[in-house]
Design a protein around this motif. Structure first.
Motif, PDB file in Angstrom:
ATOM      1  N   LEU A  67       1.957   9.393   4.651  1.00 12.23           N
ATOM      2  CA  LEU A  67       2.203   9.698   3.239  1.00 12.23           C
ATOM      3  C   LEU A  67       0.903   9.935   2.489  1.00 12.23           C
ATOM      4  CD1 LEU A  67       4.312   9.982   1.011  1.00 12.23           C
ATOM      5  CD2 LEU A  67       4.166   7.517   0.636  1.00 12.23           C
ATOM      6  N   ARG A  68      -0.127   9.173   2.822  1.00 10.88           N
ATOM      7  CA  ARG A  68      -1.427   9.350   2.163  1.00 10.88           C
ATOM      8  C   ARG A  68      -2.106  10.643   2.608  1.00 10.88           C
ATOM      9  NH1 ARG A  68      -3.114   4.486  -0.363  1.00 10.88           N
ATOM     10  NH2 ARG A  68      -1.546   2.870  -0.038  1.00 10.88           N
ATOM     11  N   ILE A  69      -1.859  11.071   3.827  1.00 15.25           N
ATOM     12  CA  ILE A  69      -2.380  12.364   4.283  1.00 15.25           C
ATOM     13  C   ILE A  69      -1.702  13.490   3.505  1.00 15.25           C
ATOM     14  CG2 ILE A  69      -2.509  13.955   6.234  1.00 15.25           C
ATOM     15  CD1 ILE A  69      -2.768  11.501   8.058  1.00 15.25           C
ATOM     16  N   VAL A  70      -0.381  13.342   3.307  1.00 17.19           N
ATOM     17  CA  VAL A  70       0.362  14.328   2.494  1.00 17.19           C
ATOM     18  C   VAL A  70      -0.206  14.356   1.078  1.00 17.19           C
ATOM     19  CG1 VAL A  70       2.601  14.852   1.453  1.00 17.19           C
ATOM     20  CG2 VAL A  70       2.475  14.154   3.847  1.00 17.19           C
ATOM     21  N   LYS A 166      -7.268  -1.361  -4.741  1.00 16.49           N
ATOM     22  CA  LYS A 166      -5.904  -1.533  -5.264  1.00 16.49           C
ATOM     23  C   LYS A 166      -5.064  -0.367  -4.753  1.00 16.49           C
ATOM     24  CE  LYS A 166      -7.435  -3.933  -9.448  1.00 16.49           C
ATOM     25  NZ  LYS A 166      -7.434  -3.930 -10.933  1.00 16.49           N
ATOM     26  N   PRO A 167      -4.582  -0.478  -3.497  1.00 15.35           N
ATOM     27  CA  PRO A 167      -3.874   0.660  -2.876  1.00 15.35           C
ATOM     28  C   PRO A 167      -2.591   1.068  -3.585  1.00 15.35           C
ATOM     29  CG  PRO A 167      -3.608  -1.338  -1.567  1.00 15.35           C
ATOM     30  CD  PRO A 167      -4.629  -1.654  -2.616  1.00 15.35           C
ATOM     31  N   ILE A 236       3.372   8.823  -6.855  1.00 15.60           N
ATOM     32  CA  ILE A 236       4.360   7.792  -7.184  1.00 15.60           C
ATOM     33  C   ILE A 236       4.902   7.156  -5.906  1.00 15.60           C
ATOM     34  CG2 ILE A 236       6.655   7.400  -8.178  1.00 15.60           C
ATOM     35  CD1 ILE A 236       5.995   9.597 -10.229  1.00 15.60           C
ATOM     36  N   ALA A 237       5.175   7.992  -4.895  1.00 13.75           N
ATOM     37  CA  ALA A 237       5.689   7.481  -3.620  1.00 13.75           C
ATOM     38  C   ALA A 237       4.670   6.568  -2.947  1.00 13.75           C
ATOM     39  CB  ALA A 237       6.047   8.650  -2.703  1.00 13.75           C
ATOM     40  N   VAL A 238       3.393   6.947  -3.013  1.00 10.78           N
ATOM     41  CA  VAL A 238       2.330   6.126  -2.413  1.00 10.78           C
ATOM     42  C   VAL A 238       2.231   4.787  -3.134  1.00 10.78           C
ATOM     43  CG1 VAL A 238      -0.170   5.933  -2.073  1.00 10.78           C
ATOM     44  CG2 VAL A 238       1.001   8.068  -1.522  1.00 10.78           C
ATOM     45  N   ALA A 239       2.326   4.820  -4.464  1.00 10.33           N
ATOM     46  CA  ALA A 239       2.220   3.581  -5.237  1.00 10.33           C
ATOM     47  C   ALA A 239       3.365   2.623  -4.933  1.00 10.33           C
ATOM     48  CB  ALA A 239       2.183   3.906  -6.733  1.00 10.33           C
ATOM     49  N   LYS A 240       4.536   3.163  -4.597  1.00 11.69           N
ATOM     50  CA  LYS A 240       5.691   2.315  -4.308  1.00 11.69           C
ATOM     51  C   LYS A 240       5.755   1.881  -2.847  1.00 11.69           C
ATOM     52  CE  LYS A 240       8.777   3.886  -7.995  1.00 11.69           C
ATOM     53  NZ  LYS A 240      10.108   4.456  -8.318  1.00 11.69           N
ATOM     54  N   ALA A 241       5.066   2.600  -1.965  1.00 14.25           N
ATOM     55  CA  ALA A 241       5.108   2.285  -0.532  1.00 14.25           C
ATOM     56  C   ALA A 241       4.353   0.987  -0.242  1.00 14.25           C
ATOM     57  CB  ALA A 241       4.509   3.433   0.269  1.00 14.25           C
ATOM     58  N   PRO A 242       4.756   0.242   0.802  1.00 12.32           N
ATOM     59  CA  PRO A 242       4.026  -0.983   1.170  1.00 12.32           C
ATOM     60  C   PRO A 242       2.610  -0.645   1.623  1.00 12.32           C
ATOM     61  CG  PRO A 242       5.683  -0.412   2.831  1.00 12.32           C
ATOM     62  CD  PRO A 242       5.922   0.480   1.660  1.00 12.32           C
ATOM     63  N   ALA A 243       1.675  -1.560   1.333  1.00 14.23           N
ATOM     64  CA  ALA A 243       0.261  -1.336   1.677  1.00 14.23           C
ATOM     65  C   ALA A 243      -0.233  -2.442   2.603  1.00 14.23           C
ATOM     66  CB  ALA A 243      -0.590  -1.294   0.406  1.00 14.23           C
ATOM     67  N   LYS A 244      -1.155  -2.103   3.461  1.00 14.83           N
ATOM     68  CA  LYS A 244      -1.718  -3.067   4.408  1.00 14.83           C
ATOM     69  C   LYS A 244      -2.763  -3.941   3.724  1.00 14.83           C
ATOM     70  CE  LYS A 244      -1.029  -0.061   8.426  1.00 14.83           C
ATOM     71  NZ  LYS A 244      -1.694   0.676   9.522  1.00 14.83           N
ATOM     72  N   SER A 245      -2.892  -5.172   4.223  1.00 18.05           N
ATOM     73  CA  SER A 245      -3.875  -6.108   3.678  1.00 18.05           C
ATOM     74  C   SER A 245      -5.254  -5.848   4.279  1.00 18.05           C
ATOM     75  CB  SER A 245      -3.457  -7.548   3.977  1.00 18.05           C
ATOM     76  OG  SER A 245      -3.465  -7.777   5.387  1.00 18.05           O
ATOM     77  N   ASP A 246      -6.284  -6.440   3.681  1.00 18.91           N
ATOM     78  CA  ASP A 246      -7.649  -6.303   4.202  1.00 18.91           C
ATOM     79  C   ASP A 246      -7.742  -6.861   5.616  1.00 18.91           C
ATOM     80  OD1 ASP A 246      -8.763  -5.059   1.978  1.00 18.91           O
ATOM     81  OD2 ASP A 246      -9.132  -6.962   0.962  1.00 18.91           O
TER      82      ASP A 246
END
Length: 306
Positions: A67-70, A166-167, A236-246
């Motif tokens: 999604l981030r590549i898109v 802040k992903p 918006i989709a990226v902001a709502k998608a789950p993000a990995k931790s450090d």
């Protein structure tokens, strides 16, 4: 130099230039050097960990998921829209496109900048004459808002890097919305400038003469607006998608590093093996040449003995 002796605590003065303390005789620069070296190593490791964490976050923010590549693609794709004409101002003299460059030989943003920065006073004089509400003012405002729209979309991209810690940040969405709003305002100003131009038979837009002017929205803006809206939707989709931790990102980095190190180790083993094989073959060939030379010498000696 330290303000006090690290061993006895004696206050040091500007004239205490010797490395040794005049009170206890300890070498101040070398005092407790092992502990200080350990502390430096710990600090270096902490800084390196912070650096790795930041680089992990930047890489993840830009291309860490599909999604981030898109999103990366649709961050740059709207740039195509700024080449297309958003609105067209036609006149019997000079005509203008609300675009970076004109595909039809009209004046464009580049020509506007050349004229505007070539003689700002001329624009200001014309704007004052129409009380900052006429065709010149609105046309210039259209071009400036056009630039702001492009600037906001660029800022939205760099915020992906700046806000990498802040992903799920919504700052990129905000600037995408600013870009869309500026684009709408730019087109509106340009079209309204055409309506204002109809009040005058002729006037000057900077260095360019305008006669019987009129303006209308162009097909290029609908493509540009669609690209901007899609970019906003992806953010918006990226902001709502789950993000990995450090911690997860660091584990993945270490796993990739381990795979790379193992590959390099295997390649080194293969190179060493190939080197030994080549050395063995070379030694065998050398031994064979020596045997052949000995055989020839033996044959010659046998002939002489006869």
């Amino acid at each position: 130099m330290a303000s006090t002796c690290p061993n006895c605590g004696k206050k040091l003065h500007i004239w205490d230039v010797k490395a040794e303390c005049s009170s206890c005789g300890v070498s101040i620069p070398n005092f407790n050097w092992q502990e200080r070296l350990e502390e430096d190593n710990i600090n270096a490791e902490k800084q390196f960990a912070v650096f790795n964490r930041t680089m992990n976050r930047i890489a993840y923010s830009i291309w860490g998921t599909k999604l981030r590549i898109v999103r990366l693609v649709f961050t740059f794709l709207p740039a195509v829209g700024f080449i297309l004409p958003w609105a067209v101002f036609k006149s019997d003299a000079a005509s203008f496109d609300l675009s970076i460059i004109s595909l039809f030989g009209n004046k464009s943003l580049i020509d506007f900048f050349k004229s505007f920065f070539g003689d700002i006073g001329l624009f200001v004089t014309n704007m004052k004459f129409e009380n900052f509400g006429g065709a010149v003012t609105l046309g210039a405002a259209g071009y400036i808002l056009f630039v702001l729209s492009a600037l906001f979309i660029v800022i939205a991209f760099f915020l992906n890097i700046i806000m990498c810690k802040k992903p799920k940040t919504k700052s990129t969405i905000i600037f995408d919305v600013f870009s869309i709003a500026a684009s709408i305002a730019a087109v509106v100003c340009f079209i309204v400038s055409g309506s204002a131009a109809q009040q005058f038979t002729a006037y000057n837009f900077g260095d360019y003469a305008v006669m019987n002017g009129s303006a209308s929205i162009s097909w290029g803006y609908f493509i540009a607006l669609l690209l901007l809206c899609v970019a906003t939707g992806v953010n918006i989709a990226v902001a709502k998608a789950p993000a990995k931790s450090d911690e997860t990102l660091e584990e993945e980095r270490l796993a990739r590093k381990a795979i790379k190190d193992e590959k390099e180790r295997r390649e080194q083993i293969e190179k060493e093996k190939a080197r030994k094989e080549a050395a063995k073959v070379a030694a065998e060939e050398e031994a064979k040449r020596v045997e052949e030379a000995k055989a020839k010498l033996a044959a010659k000696a046998a002939k002489k003995s006869k």
